[in-house]
Enzyme design. Structure first.
Site, PDB file in Angstrom:
ATOM      1  N   GLU A 177       0.817  -1.225   0.000  1.00 21.66           N
ATOM      2  CA  GLU A 177       0.000   0.000   0.000  1.00 21.66           C
ATOM      3  C   GLU A 177       0.847   1.270   0.000  1.00 21.66           C
ATOM      4  OE1 GLU A 177      -2.619   0.476   3.383  1.00 21.66           O
ATOM      5  OE2 GLU A 177      -3.601   2.215   2.505  1.00 21.66           O
ATOM      6  N   LYS A 219      -2.617  -2.157  -2.925  1.00 19.32           N
ATOM      7  CA  LYS A 219      -3.665  -1.289  -2.374  1.00 19.32           C
ATOM      8  C   LYS A 219      -3.300   0.119  -2.803  1.00 19.32           C
ATOM      9  CE  LYS A 219      -6.094  -0.056   1.880  1.00 19.32           C
ATOM     10  NZ  LYS A 219      -6.719  -0.643   3.063  1.00 19.32           N
TER      11      LYS A 219
HETATM   12  P1  13P Z   1      -9.141   4.464   4.413  1.00 15.48           P
HETATM   13  O1  13P Z   1     -10.084   3.738   3.488  1.00 15.48           O
HETATM   14  O2  13P Z   1      -9.823   5.141   5.548  1.00 15.48           O
HETATM   15  O3  13P Z   1      -8.182   5.329   3.668  1.00 15.48           O
HETATM   16  O4  13P Z   1      -8.250   3.344   5.116  1.00 15.48           O
HETATM   17  C1  13P Z   1      -7.688   2.370   4.346  1.00 15.48           C
HETATM   18  C2  13P Z   1      -6.459   1.907   4.982  1.00 15.48           C
HETATM   19  O5  13P Z   1      -6.358   0.764   5.363  1.00 15.48           O
HETATM   20  C3  13P Z   1      -5.344   2.839   5.137  1.00 15.48           C
HETATM   21  O6  13P Z   1      -4.194   2.122   5.430  1.00 15.48           O
END
Ligand code: 13P
Length: 342
Positions: A177, A219
Site C-alpha cells: 500500500e 492497495k
Molecule cells: P481508508 O479507506 O480510511 O483510507 O483506510 C484504508 C487503509 O487501510 C489505510 O491504510
C-alpha cells in the site's frame, strides 16, 4: 514460498464482487475515530465495536477479508470464539497490519518512511499460527512544495518490497500500500505524477526482491485533486486518471488491485470504484479495501448507543459493503443510495 497457496489466497481476496474491510487502525488512530463520536477508547470498547461488525450476518456475501490490528487478532467474539476463527468460519480471510507506522524521514522535512522490518520474519511466523492469511504495510507519500522527493519514494518502495518478500516467504499474501495522500491543494495532474512515479518505483523494487506479482495485491490510492484544491475532480477524471496510472505501471500478472478511500466521502469512494469497473475489462480485478468510507456511518450509529444500536450499525455495514460489492462489478448507481438504512 509456496506460490500455489499465495495465488489461491490472493484470488480469494479479489473474488468477483468481493472486497476487503480495513479494520486495522492502531490504538492511537482508533482513539481519534472514537473521540470524534464520543466513545471512550479502551481495549474492551474496541473489541465490542469490531467483533460486533465482524459478526454481521451475511457479511461474507460481499467481504472476502478483513485487515486486523495485532490486538484484535488476539481478541474473542461475543461467544468466546477467537477473532481469526470467527472470520474463517464465515469464509472471511483474516489479515494483519504488520507495519510499525510512518515515521519522519531523516533530512526530509514533511516526509515519512514506514518502519517495521525489524523482527518481521518472526512476527509473520506467529501471525501465521494465529490464522492470518494476508498482511498489509502502508507507506505514505505527501504532495507539497518540492515533494515527494526521490529519497522518500525510494525508501518507502524499498521497505514495501522487503516486507512483501518476507510475507511471501511465510506464504502470507502481501497487500502493498503506497498511499499518495489526498491532503493538500494539489491538482489531479500533480497527483497523477506522484502516483505514477511511486508505483513505478514500487514495482521495480518488488521485482528486485523477487516478489511474485501473482501472489501480491496492490492497495492503491486513487488519482484525484487534493481535498483543498480549488478545482475538484469529477468522477470520470478520477476513474480515467487512476486507470491510466495503473496501466502505465502495474504488471499484468499482478493478482489484483484494491483501493483505499483516503478521506473521500462514502458514496464518492463507491462511485469512483464503480466508474473504473464500468470502463471496460482491465488486466486485474479492481475492488475495495476501505476503512473510513465503510466504517464512518457504522461507527456513528453504534456510538449513539452501543448496546441498543448494534443491529442498526450492522445493517449499515452490510449496506455499504453491498454497494461497494456492486461497484466492484460496475453495477452500482447512486439511485441505490435511496435504500440506505441511515
Ligand atoms: P481508508 O479507506 O480510511 O483510507 O483506510 C484504508 C487503509 O487501510 C489505510 O491504510
Amino acid at each position: 514460498m509456496n506460490i500455489e497457496i499465495l495465488k489461491q489466497t490472493a484470488k480469494q481476496m479479489v473474488a468477483p464482487g468481493k472486497g476487503i474491510i480495513a479494520a486495522d487502525e492502531s490504538a492511537g488512530t482508533c482513539k481519534k475515530r472514537f473521540d470524534a463520536v464520543g466513545v471512550e477508547c479502551t481495549e474492551e470498547t474496541r473489541r465490542a465495536y469490531r467483533t460486533g461488525m465482524f459478526e454481521t450476518a451475511g457479511l461474507e456475501q460481499y467481504i472476502s477479508g478483513i485487515i486486523l490490528y495485532d490486538e484484535t487478532l488476539r481478541q474473542k467474539g461475543s461467544d468466546g470464539t477467537p477473532v481469526p476463527e470467527l472470520l474463517a468460519k464465515k469464509g472471511i480471510l483474516p489479515g494483519i497490519k504488520v507495519d510499525a507506522g510512518a515515521k519522519d524521514l531523516a533530512l526530509h522535512a514533511g516526509e515519512k518512511v514506514t518502519e517495521g522490518l525489524d523482527g518481521l520474519r518472526e512476527r509473520l511466523t506467529e501471525y501465521k499460527t494465529l490464522g492470518a492469511k494476508f498482511a498489509k504495510w502502508r507507506a505514505v507519500i505527501t504532495i507539497g512544495d518540492g515533494i515527494p522527493s526521490d529519497a522518500c519514494i525510494h525508501a518507502n518502495a524499498h521497505a514495501l518490497a522487503r516486507y512483501a518478500a518476507a510475507c511471501q516467504e511465510a506464504d502470507i499474501v502481501p497487500i502493498v500500500e503506497p498511499e499518495v495522500l489526498i491532503d493538500g491543494d494539489h491538482t489531479i495532474e500533480q497527483c497523477y505524477e506522484a502516483t505514477e512515479t511511486t508505483l513505478e518505483e514500487v514495482f521495480e523494487e518488488l521485482d528486485h526482491q523477487g516478489v511474485a506479482p501473482e501472489g501480491t495485491i496492490l492497495k492503491a490510492s486513487m488519482v484525484i485533486a487534493g481535498k483543498k484544491a480549488s478545482k475538484q475532480s469529477t468522477v470520470e477524471e478520477v476513474a480515467d486518471q487512476t486507470l491510466r496510472a495503473l496501466n502505465a505501471t502495474v504488471p499484468k500478472n499482478l493478482a489484483g488491485v484494491v483501493f483505499l478511500s483516503g478521506g473521500q466521502g462514502d458514496e464518492q469512494a463507491t462511485a469512483h470504484l464503480n466508474k473504473m469497473n464500468q470502463s471496460g475489462k482491465q488486466s486485474w480485478p479492481l475492488s475495495f479495501s476501505y476503512s473510513r468510507a465503510i466504517q464512518n456511518p457504522v461507527l456513528k450509529k453504534w456510538a449513539e448507543n452501543p448496546s441498543a444500536n448494534l443491529k442498526a450499525a450492522q445493517d449499515i455495514l452490510l449496506f455499504r459493503s453491498k454497494m461497494n460489492s456492486l461497484a466492484a462489478q460496475g453495477k452500482y448507481s447512486d439511485e441505490m443510495e435511496k435504500e440506505r438504512p441511515y
